[in-house]
Design an enzyme around this catalytic site. Sequence first.
Site, PDB file in Angstrom:
ATOM      1  CG  ASP A   1      -2.200   0.861   0.921  1.00  0.00           C
ATOM      2  OD1 ASP A   1      -2.123   1.752   0.040  1.00  0.00           O
ATOM      3  OD2 ASP A   1      -3.234   0.690   1.593  1.00  0.00           O
TER       4      ASP A   1
HETATM    5  C1  NOJ Z   1      -4.035   3.966   0.277  1.00  0.00           C
HETATM    6  C2  NOJ Z   1      -5.231   3.073   0.368  1.00  0.00           C
HETATM    7  O1  NOJ Z   1      -5.181   2.300   1.548  1.00  0.00           O
HETATM    8  C3  NOJ Z   1      -5.369   2.136  -0.823  1.00  0.00           C
HETATM    9  O2  NOJ Z   1      -6.595   1.456  -0.717  1.00  0.00           O
HETATM   10  C4  NOJ Z   1      -5.259   2.905  -2.100  1.00  0.00           C
HETATM   11  O3  NOJ Z   1      -5.479   2.053  -3.200  1.00  0.00           O
HETATM   12  C5  NOJ Z   1      -3.898   3.556  -2.145  1.00  0.00           C
HETATM   13  N1  NOJ Z   1      -3.772   4.482  -1.040  1.00  0.00           N
HETATM   14  C6  NOJ Z   1      -3.627   4.296  -3.453  1.00  0.00           C
HETATM   15  O4  NOJ Z   1      -4.334   5.460  -3.505  1.00  0.00           O
END
Ligand code: NOJ
Length: 747
Positions: free
Chosen positions: A278
């Site tokens: 993530d």
């Molecule tokens: C953080 C989030 O937890 C995730 O779900 C998301 O896809 C990413 N950022 C990218 O924006």
Amino acid sequence: MQTAKMAVSLSLLLGINHDMMNTQYLDQISDLLDQMTLSEKIGQLSQFQTPYGQIPENFKQQLQNGDVGSVLNEADLDTITEMQRIAVEESRLGIPLLFGRDVIHGFKTVFPIPLGQAATWSETLVEQAARVSAIEARSSGINWTFSPMIDISRDPRWGRIAESFGEDHWLTSKLGNAMVDGYQTDNLKNHDAIAACAKHFVGYGAAESGRDYNSVNICENELRNVYLTPFKSACDNKAASMMAAFNDLNGVPASGNEWLMQDVLRTEWGYDGVMLSDWDSIRQLSIHGFTENDKASALAGINAGIDMEMVSTTYADHIEQLLSEGKIKTSQIDTMVKRILLLKFKMGLFDAPYTASEKFPELVNDQHRQIAKEVARNSCVLLQNKHNVLPLAKDDLSSVALIGPLADDGYEQLGTWIFDGDEQHSVTCLQALKAYLGNDVALNFAKGLATSRTTDDSGFNEAITAVKQSDVAVLVLGEESILSGEAHCRTNLDLPGAQHALIRAIKATGTPIVLVVMAGRPLTLTPIMDDVDAILYAWHPGTMGGEAIKELIFGEYSPTGKLPVSFPRNVGQIPIYYNQKHTGKPVTDDNWAFIDDIPVRAEQTSMGMNSAHIDCHFTPLFPFGFGLTYGELSYQNLQVKTPSITPEGALIVDVELVNDSQRDIIETAQLYIRDLHASVTRPVRELKAFKRVEIKANSRQPITFILQASELSFYNQRMQKVLEPGLFHCWIGGDSQASLQGEFRVI
Ligand code: NOJ
């Protein structure tokens, strides 16, 4: 012979099933890998964010050097095309890029938030919505979405419950797969397919106290029986990628969790897709206190098997040194690179790296809007309908008051995570009602409150005047979209601001009230239940929300939505979910004592006690699966056709659905089971099947459920998946509190 051997050994290295790979790719991947320098390999493992619509000079250089595997959050087609051109034409090996973005519930055409989509209980509609999202996103150059989110979410305080399919792992698995199918189609090479990313692996929805990013503790048995199951389904359904979660799980951050990602995902399940971190989650391993510094974080991420790092650069900064110190092996890096190359080959990017824009339909076209309306209409859940105040009949009305901060806000109805959604395409309730009522019925609109959270009640008088001039008041209240979503968690789930005060002021006029709630989560509706006549829960319904709501409240269609999550009576009940365990002291209406029934100075005793709160009834306000419609439905004559089944056999249960009303109805019939005695305690009910049934007015319809015995298996104390013999109960009905019961035995 030689090629086949290579294919087998590479498959083993990747931990994948040989049959799943095309030998042609294996040759090409091996060829490429042989030519790649270490820095080109590290490039493939790196995902970068760039300023929107721009290619800064230093980034251009990185692309030319082959230092980039993927770009996130760019959605400008010209910029994407140019980046891809540089990667393909100006880098040494010409490896194409993946363009990732959060296309969570639509691109330009916005569908209801995923929790709303889950309320349709329709794999078909969820797949259609994802198909439209993929077509629109791909036409703008995006070829990878960070969706579906398949985190089991039992806590409405958590803002990200909006992005989930709710509390049940079985429903989540089905809808998650439908979404993956909608994105990926049957062939990732199709010009309008995009790669899916099942997230967040794993347990993120169980963050303590519903506070985002908080720690998660789930024992392995519960992980396997509940939280991991949608991911296993996504793996079996060939979701192209997965994303690691931010949280620590049982003391080990998910992004550095070798057991989770190597032992379970790769070795046990044989997953061959790309594992993405993530945002910054590898670097954050040291912030968790799991590693000492970025270098150690990179080591942990690599050992856990995260193939690509999102945004942070611990891999790019430290892999070379980790290799030279012998802390990691070249073969580990090669395996990671191979998975990424494999995805790029499967997507056909080496042959067709660019978006064929001429092949795509217009964004937000009529067909896409029609599907968005249908999904929104099927996502609304009718929770209350006193005196059948709904549906409203245009012919019987001379005036309607439309009140509320969300009644005419094209932006707020779209919900969380709508990077590309545009309020100018929204149809609000005001617009839809105006068009429908025309000059025949007066429409008196007043916001009453400037926003959903303001406590400034200076707009009340105007709202009350509008209501006094009207036969009925339609209130559109709830939460603005930014009150849910990532890092927007709440401890108080009542309608925010002065909304309840507005309801009370309107109630005092004596005008019937139809409340439409737009929100990103279940709100606690207990305080307002008596103050309103009808409640239609519309979640954040997306672009076509107003039109869909109009069709339901005026009875052009009957509501079909069913809750994918329990609605608590108050925050203190959380987590409350239908498939909880029985406990050794289960509560029933017969043994539950309310606080007022407990005598002062009553003696403390262990006898006759039960698992309940004394100041709140033990059931939720609305159970999982619940949803009313217009008209009377009942279930009758449940018959278990197979009172004993073998492990190879199937359970067959018949029931009759009876429609005593004058309307044709669509109903979602649900089958629940309970395994009464097992080597690990089993939930009081488990959803095992559902069917959306169309039933004509004044008719009876037989429904048959067939459930393979294998569907009754679960993970035992030794974490083996087993089917144990014994007695089971089953229920069929319209929600998780269905009372029509049968029993059967697995022999
Ligand atoms: C953080 C989030 O937890 C995730 O779900 C998301 O896809 C990413 N950022 C990218 O924006």
